[in-house]
Design an enzyme around this catalytic site. Structure first.
Site, PDB file in Angstrom:
ATOM      1  N   GLY A  14      11.755   3.070  -7.438  1.00 35.79           N
ATOM      2  CA  GLY A  14      11.272   1.921  -6.625  1.00 35.79           C
ATOM      3  C   GLY A  14       9.885   1.167  -7.804  1.00 35.79           C
ATOM      4  O   GLY A  14       9.351   2.214  -8.140  1.00 35.79           O
ATOM      5  N   ASN A 109      10.138  12.636  -7.097  1.00 35.13           N
ATOM      6  CA  ASN A 109      10.044  14.331  -7.426  1.00 35.13           C
ATOM      7  C   ASN A 109      11.604  14.303  -8.005  1.00 35.13           C
ATOM      8  O   ASN A 109      11.504  15.024  -8.524  1.00 35.13           O
ATOM      9  CB  ASN A 109       9.724  14.835  -6.063  1.00 35.13           C
ATOM     10  N   ASP A 139       5.175   6.130  -2.088  1.00 34.21           N
ATOM     11  CA  ASP A 139       4.671   6.737  -1.170  1.00 34.21           C
ATOM     12  C   ASP A 139       4.176   7.888  -1.064  1.00 34.21           C
ATOM     13  O   ASP A 139       3.851   8.608   0.256  1.00 34.21           O
ATOM     14  CB  ASP A 139       6.726   7.694  -1.021  1.00 34.21           C
ATOM     15  N   ARG A 183      10.389   6.453   4.476  1.00 32.61           N
ATOM     16  CA  ARG A 183      10.948   7.159   5.441  1.00 32.61           C
ATOM     17  C   ARG A 183      11.138   8.884   5.973  1.00 32.61           C
ATOM     18  O   ARG A 183      10.661   9.161   6.494  1.00 32.61           O
ATOM     19  CB  ARG A 183      12.516   7.231   4.759  1.00 32.61           C
ATOM     20  N   GLU A 238       9.339   2.761   8.763  1.00 28.06           N
ATOM     21  CA  GLU A 238      10.484   2.962   9.034  1.00 28.06           C
ATOM     22  C   GLU A 238      11.089   3.725   9.651  1.00 28.06           C
ATOM     23  O   GLU A 238      12.039   3.669   9.558  1.00 28.06           O
ATOM     24  CB  GLU A 238      10.901   1.668   7.823  1.00 28.06           C
ATOM     25  N   TYR A 295      10.469  -5.568   0.578  1.00 28.27           N
ATOM     26  CA  TYR A 295       9.821  -5.598  -1.114  1.00 28.27           C
ATOM     27  C   TYR A 295       8.618  -6.473  -1.031  1.00 28.27           C
ATOM     28  O   TYR A 295       8.642  -5.731  -2.261  1.00 28.27           O
ATOM     29  CB  TYR A 295      10.871  -6.560  -1.448  1.00 28.27           C
ATOM     30  N   GLN A 297       5.386  -5.144  -0.082  1.00 24.09           N
ATOM     31  CA  GLN A 297       4.732  -4.544   0.069  1.00 24.09           C
ATOM     32  C   GLN A 297       5.107  -3.373  -1.582  1.00 24.09           C
ATOM     33  O   GLN A 297       3.754  -2.615  -2.293  1.00 24.09           O
ATOM     34  CB  GLN A 297       4.534  -3.592   0.648  1.00 24.09           C
ATOM     35  N   ARG A 298       5.387  -4.028  -2.565  1.00 24.43           N
ATOM     36  CA  ARG A 298       6.184  -2.686  -3.568  1.00 24.43           C
ATOM     37  C   ARG A 298       5.801  -3.567  -5.267  1.00 24.43           C
ATOM     38  O   ARG A 298       5.399  -2.857  -5.622  1.00 24.43           O
ATOM     39  CB  ARG A 298       6.714  -1.779  -3.911  1.00 24.43           C
TER      40      ARG A 298
END
Lengths: 405, 405
Positions: A14, A109, A139, A183, A238, A295, A297-298
């Site tokens: 992302g 990762n 994240d 998540r 979420e 979307y 927020q990123r």
């Protein structure tokens, strides 16, 4: 012994607001080394490597690279492909064909794991090759790292959003539920806490995927805050799930299905809407609103942390230095050395690849419905030096004359 | 003949990023006049007037007022009350009891109507009283005005959001649907067009409440764009409806119900989710996403148009000048005098009160699925002087060596 050959940079997963800072850091730093013959960029991450979709960044102007650095979201485009062994082998074959000797992959990762596997093929094949993972994820869930590039800017967006929501819901009172990305790790949702300035500011409740979520407790919590302040602002990850691991959205759908004697909700109502409906029903409060930050927020342009920008730039530069100057492989990691200062190290890929960090216990309150001051202390510097602030009127009340009612 | 007495300021309706600029403009300007004995603020708009909930803004520091001016959302809080004749009569009685001689109400067309009715009571009662409506609405739907304070900043948020979405969906291609506020007027949704910089930038399709929405045409439009660019970004007003006036969300729900043989969707799936599901089903495209911009777009801190700030401040100051200096009633209106310059006039309340302006035909393209350059020319200056910009890499492609497949 200088290893001569090409550099390849790619971006995966992302987008973030600062992922191109890392790209440009790696590219500009690489271009300074005489042993680097060309600097390529792979279009669409690992998928572009398989397809030989490269662009020659040696021929990109420095000025345009600087402009791109300030632009959010992967300028080389991205991919959701998660390479298996065969995929990595193909990647390696393409890179060898192009005489690529240095590979920098900017990602989370999974990307670190890809770098690890490709690097193993190079070693088995006796091909001189340096591969470095450059950290990136909103994240904030990479192990070893104090925090990750991309998180600070997304956290700034979430925090600014909740400052506005605080003002909005104070002017027109009710209950507000904001659904934030995350998540498995609650770091981004937790950043909503940095919207608090005045003692009665929200978010009053913060629910993270690190703690099992109980609908009964949630309703109790909301009622308590609403009774006290006449309003309640809630930040929800979420990824919240109950004790058995069932996502709360799924659980609420089942409630609804049951109530409706078997009717099925086909449009998959969002978690925010479902929670808002649940609060309305249980507490009989009229004004209950929810937003899913989604979307925005990123990749929101113009809401970026300067600290995040600087660090994203440096991890890119550091990758080039460790690989080309020092002939090393690994993952660049960020380590906090002061309040607030950081240092960058090279960490073995095994320690980062495929692993996920979640919020440590000391960042979550005992009730599991808010963060601690330790978290705020940790996260505040990452939002940068120019966070906006909200101010209130403090004028005295005027005595009533008519005193009706 | 100087009219001595108190000033009362109130704020109504939804918040904007600059509504406190108007408040502070009116307060500071009023405090300069000798005939003004006190400057009061009503808490929660007209509801606060009924309840005599006033604060004494004469005792607020100038510096704090300046800080509050930069803070989004009504600092005096707001209300959704729409006063009828009786309500207005009560308001008038309270104002008379407190010797309020000047009333400034910051709000939309309903607020203008309130000012009109209260002012009529004052005239009937022979009470010397000046009442002025100060324009405010992110919907930009006030008549007479070229545009309204609050719109520019919300438009900037929407535009910045779509710049990010453009970058996001270009990096990870698919279809994206963004739902923007606006039940009757499409101005805010139309502002998404200002995110376009490169010729293939989105939003590629813009649907406004001013035109009937056809689901069949929508699917055709999306397919055409997707076939051309491999991605499609759509901006949709929350208020879209079909030719009979049926909201599209309601229509899609009925489709779903029918498909499911009578099952009812209880959670009221959002318009964005419903449209996304519809596209997925009809075009068989996997990556279809939607966001509802919701409350973020009207009170986001740190995303404000400087032009909007200046104008919001001046309409507040002008209200005080017209009322106190010139003994006039009315609604402050903004008129464009150049590209880009404005002037402020006092307009009869009847011309603004209760009326709604929608997008003129020349701002909407023939197909009814986008805006025209005339709209962009109109709207661009309102977003202010510091809009961020996105940049792309332009490096040449590298010839393939392996040329697999």
């Amino acid at each position: 012994m200088k290893l001569e050959g090409k550099v390849l940079v790619a971006q995966g997963g992302g987008p973030t607001a600062v992922i191109n800072q890392s790209l440009v850091g790696a590219v500009l730093e690489s271009r300074k080394f005489q042993q680097v013959t060309k600097v390529y960029g792979a279009i669409n991450g690992v998928a572009g490597i398989i397809n030989e979709d490269f662009i020659d960044l040696t021929q990109e102007t420095t000025h345009n690279l600087e402009q791109v650095a300030k632009t959010p979201s992967s300028a080389l485009f991205s991919t959701r492909d998660k390479p298996d062994e065969k995929y990595c082998k193909e990647m390696f074959d393409v890179m060898r064909a192009h005489d690529i000797r240095y590979f920098f992959y900017i990602g989370g990762n999974d990307s670190a794991d890809t770098v690890r596997i490709v690097n193993e093929y190079a070693e088995i094949s006796g091909y001189e090759f340096r591969a470095i993972h450059i950290p990136k994820t909103i994240d904030n869930d990479l192990t070893v790292n104090d925090h990750t590039p991309g998180y600070g800017s997304a956290a700034k967006f979430v925090s600014q959003a909740f400052i506005g929501i605080n003002l909005d819901v104070r002017a027109l009172p009710g209950i507000y539920i904001g659904i934030v990305m995350g998540r498995h790790a609650g770091f981004l949702t937790a950043a909503s806490s940095l919207a608090q300035k005045y003692p009665d500011d929200g978010p009053h409740l913060i629910y993270l995927p690190e703690r099992p979520f109980s609908l009964e407790k949630f309703i109790q919590d909301v009622k308590k805050v609403y009774d006290r302040y006449g309003r309640c602002i809630v930040a929800v990850s979420e990824g919240i799930a109950d004790e058995t691991g069932t996502p709360i959205a799924v659980k609420l759908m089942k409630h609804i299905e049951k109530d409706a004697h078997g009717n099925v909700n086909l449009s998959g109502g969002s978690l925010g809407q479902l929670l808002a409906d649940h609060v309305k029903e249980k507490l009989n409060i009229k004004r209950v609103r929810s937003d899913t930050f989604g979307y925005l927020q990123r990749s929101f342009i113009g809401c970026v942390s300067d600290v995040d920008q600087h660090e994203a730039r440096e991890v890119g530069e550091k990758a080039a230095q460790f690989a080309i100057w020092h002939n090393l492989d690994g993952s660049i990691t960020i380590h906090r050395t002061g309040y607030y200062s950081v240092d960058y190290r090279l960490t073995n890929l095994h320690e980062v690849a495929g692993k996920t960090k979640i919020m440590p216990d000391e960042f979550i309150n005992r009730e599991g419905n808010n963060v601690t001051d330790a978290f705020k202390f940790y996260a505040r510097p990452l939002l940068g030096t120019d966070m906006p602030s909200a101010d209130r009127l403090r004028a005295p009340k005027v005595p009533k004359i008519l005193k009706k009612e």
